[in-house]
Design a protein around this motif. Structure first.
Motif, PDB file in Angstrom:
ATOM      1  N   ASP A  29      10.266   0.619  -7.028  1.00  0.00           N
ATOM      2  CA  ASP A  29      10.597   1.525  -5.514  1.00  0.00           C
ATOM      3  C   ASP A  29       9.286   2.083  -5.154  1.00  0.00           C
ATOM      4  OD1 ASP A  29      13.353   1.271  -5.261  1.00  0.00           O
ATOM      5  OD2 ASP A  29      13.732   2.734  -6.974  1.00  0.00           O
ATOM      6  N   GLY A  30       9.121   2.424  -4.005  1.00  0.00           N
ATOM      7  CA  GLY A  30       7.861   2.876  -3.554  1.00  0.00           C
ATOM      8  C   GLY A  30       6.770   1.643  -3.441  1.00  0.00           C
ATOM      9  N   GLY A  31       5.528   2.141  -3.488  1.00  0.00           N
ATOM     10  CA  GLY A  31       4.468   1.213  -3.442  1.00  0.00           C
ATOM     11  C   GLY A  31       2.959   2.079  -3.184  1.00  0.00           C
ATOM     12  N   VAL A  32       2.254   1.289  -2.684  1.00  0.00           N
ATOM     13  CA  VAL A  32       0.841   1.934  -2.420  1.00  0.00           C
ATOM     14  C   VAL A  32       0.413   1.936  -0.999  1.00  0.00           C
ATOM     15  CG1 VAL A  32       0.087   1.892  -4.761  1.00  0.00           C
ATOM     16  CG2 VAL A  32      -0.462   0.196  -3.158  1.00  0.00           C
ATOM     17  N   SER A  33      -0.386   2.515  -0.337  1.00  0.00           N
ATOM     18  CA  SER A  33      -1.290   2.167   0.807  1.00  0.00           C
ATOM     19  C   SER A  33      -2.774   2.086   0.357  1.00  0.00           C
ATOM     20  CB  SER A  33      -0.964   3.105   1.745  1.00  0.00           C
ATOM     21  OG  SER A  33      -1.546   4.526   1.423  1.00  0.00           O
ATOM     22  N   VAL A  34      -3.549   1.132   1.033  1.00  0.00           N
ATOM     23  CA  VAL A  34      -4.697   0.870   0.898  1.00  0.00           C
ATOM     24  C   VAL A  34      -5.400   1.253   2.050  1.00  0.00           C
ATOM     25  CG1 VAL A  34      -6.562  -0.819   0.355  1.00  0.00           C
ATOM     26  CG2 VAL A  34      -4.502  -0.844  -0.713  1.00  0.00           C
ATOM     27  N   ARG A  35      -6.360   2.534   1.948  1.00  0.00           N
ATOM     28  CA  ARG A  35      -6.945   3.086   3.253  1.00  0.00           C
ATOM     29  C   ARG A  35      -8.308   2.676   3.346  1.00  0.00           C
ATOM     30  NH1 ARG A  35      -5.602   7.466   6.491  1.00  0.00           N
ATOM     31  NH2 ARG A  35      -3.978   7.828   4.830  1.00  0.00           N
ATOM     32  N   THR A  36      -8.746   2.086   4.488  1.00  0.00           N
ATOM     33  CA  THR A  36     -10.029   1.496   4.769  1.00  0.00           C
ATOM     34  C   THR A  36     -10.664   1.941   5.852  1.00  0.00           C
ATOM     35  OG1 THR A  36      -9.762  -0.639   5.962  1.00  0.00           O
ATOM     36  CG2 THR A  36      -9.238  -0.577   3.608  1.00  0.00           C
ATOM     37  N   SER A  37     -11.662   1.822   6.301  1.00  0.00           N
ATOM     38  CA  SER A  37     -12.456   2.359   7.508  1.00  0.00           C
ATOM     39  C   SER A  37     -11.737   1.514   8.724  1.00  0.00           C
ATOM     40  CB  SER A  37     -13.761   2.152   7.484  1.00  0.00           C
ATOM     41  OG  SER A  37     -13.950   0.695   7.405  1.00  0.00           O
ATOM     42  N   GLN A  38     -11.142   0.503   8.693  1.00  0.00           N
ATOM     43  CA  GLN A  38     -10.556  -0.403   9.600  1.00  0.00           C
ATOM     44  C   GLN A  38      -8.945  -0.058   9.797  1.00  0.00           C
ATOM     45  OE1 GLN A  38     -12.152  -2.576  11.368  1.00  0.00           O
ATOM     46  NE2 GLN A  38     -13.999  -1.793  10.132  1.00  0.00           N
ATOM     47  N   GLY A  39      -8.500   0.729   8.911  1.00  0.00           N
ATOM     48  CA  GLY A  39      -6.945   1.009   8.878  1.00  0.00           C
ATOM     49  C   GLY A  39      -6.103   1.213   7.626  1.00  0.00           C
ATOM     50  N   VAL A  40      -4.938   1.627   7.720  1.00  0.00           N
ATOM     51  CA  VAL A  40      -4.222   1.805   6.319  1.00  0.00           C
ATOM     52  C   VAL A  40      -3.150   0.679   6.149  1.00  0.00           C
ATOM     53  CG1 VAL A  40      -2.755   3.335   5.267  1.00  0.00           C
ATOM     54  CG2 VAL A  40      -4.312   4.201   6.537  1.00  0.00           C
ATOM     55  N   TYR A  41      -3.153   0.154   5.080  1.00  0.00           N
ATOM     56  CA  TYR A  41      -2.141  -0.983   4.888  1.00  0.00           C
ATOM     57  C   TYR A  41      -1.191  -0.552   3.937  1.00  0.00           C
ATOM     58  CZ  TYR A  41      -5.689  -2.871   7.838  1.00  0.00           C
ATOM     59  OH  TYR A  41      -6.301  -2.876   8.995  1.00  0.00           O
TER      60      TYR A  41
END
Length: 232
Positions: free
Chosen positions: A118-130
């Protein structure tokens, strides 16, 4: 960096979440011939145990952090997952949604199975959030595979990492034969397969990661219930 490459970065760095404990003390692989699907949906469910009330905690290594820093990327938790700060650094903990399989307590390298988190992660970069969510993983013969959704696009890994099945510590509370037991996996290392290293090189160029690089350590626990046949 293109959108596809940024999505690959997120998937590559979060791939270790797709395995080890969800596939070892839980998961189910239908003989290697079918799709993992969502945990609990395989045709061999009647011969497999299940894992409940469990969680997976992933602590990434300095080597993995170096790759995140390379792209100025930050990892954040997507609820109900959460970040945990421990004595060895930052980890992300995700609840196990469902899972089934054989933990093979007497011989961990023979463990197999699949499961969903359940859930997950977000990878935040200067180009956006994934966002990396809908994590499903499987393990068989020490190799981890899985799939996830990265910002709305499904991505899969047939052979993403190797699990240090004999290097982590797997323990189980003593209970009568066939009864549910509390199991815990501590500090199992995850290393990329050559397939994963090659794919990463193709997407992002030269880097120091090899098949011997430990990208993360996994600690997890839950209640393992043997299959009905084992309870008779």
């Amino acid at each position: 960096m293109s959108t596809t490459r940024r999505m690959l970065l997120g998937a590559a760095l979060i791939a270790p979440l797709l395995g080890r404990f969800t596939g070892t003390a839980a998961g189910a692989v239908d003989g290697g011939t079918g799709s993992t699907g969502s945990a609990g949906s395989t045709g061999s469910a009647g011969r497999l145990g299940t894992l409940s009330d469990g969680w997976v905690e992933l602590r990434w290594t300095p080597e993995a952090q170096t790759q995140l820093d390379r792209f100025q990327a930050m990892v954040e938790a997507v609820a109900p997952a959460r970040l945990v700060l421990g004595e060895h650094g930052m980890s992300v903990r995700l609840p196990i949604h469902s899972a089934q399989g054989d933990p093979s307590l007497a011989d961990p390298p023979k463990a197999y199975g699949d499961g969903a988190l359940d859930g997950g992660v977000s990878v935040r970069t200067s180009q956006g959030v994934y966002r990396v969510v809908d994590l499903v993983g499987a393990i068989k013969d020490g190799l981890g595979s899985g799939r996830c959704e990265v910002s709305g696009a499904e991505m899969g890994h047939r052979s993403a990492f190797r699990c240090g099945l004999t290097e982590g510590k797997l323990t189980a509370a003593p209970v009568p034969a066939g009864q549910p037991m509390k199991v815990r996996l501590s500090e199992a290392p995850l290393r990329p397969t050559q397939e994963a290293v090659d794919a990463y090189t193709t997407s992002f160029g030269a880097h120091p990661v090899t098949v011997d690089t430990v990208l993360a350590y996994v600690t997890a626990e839950g209640t393992y219930t043997p299959p009905p046949a084992a309870q008779e």
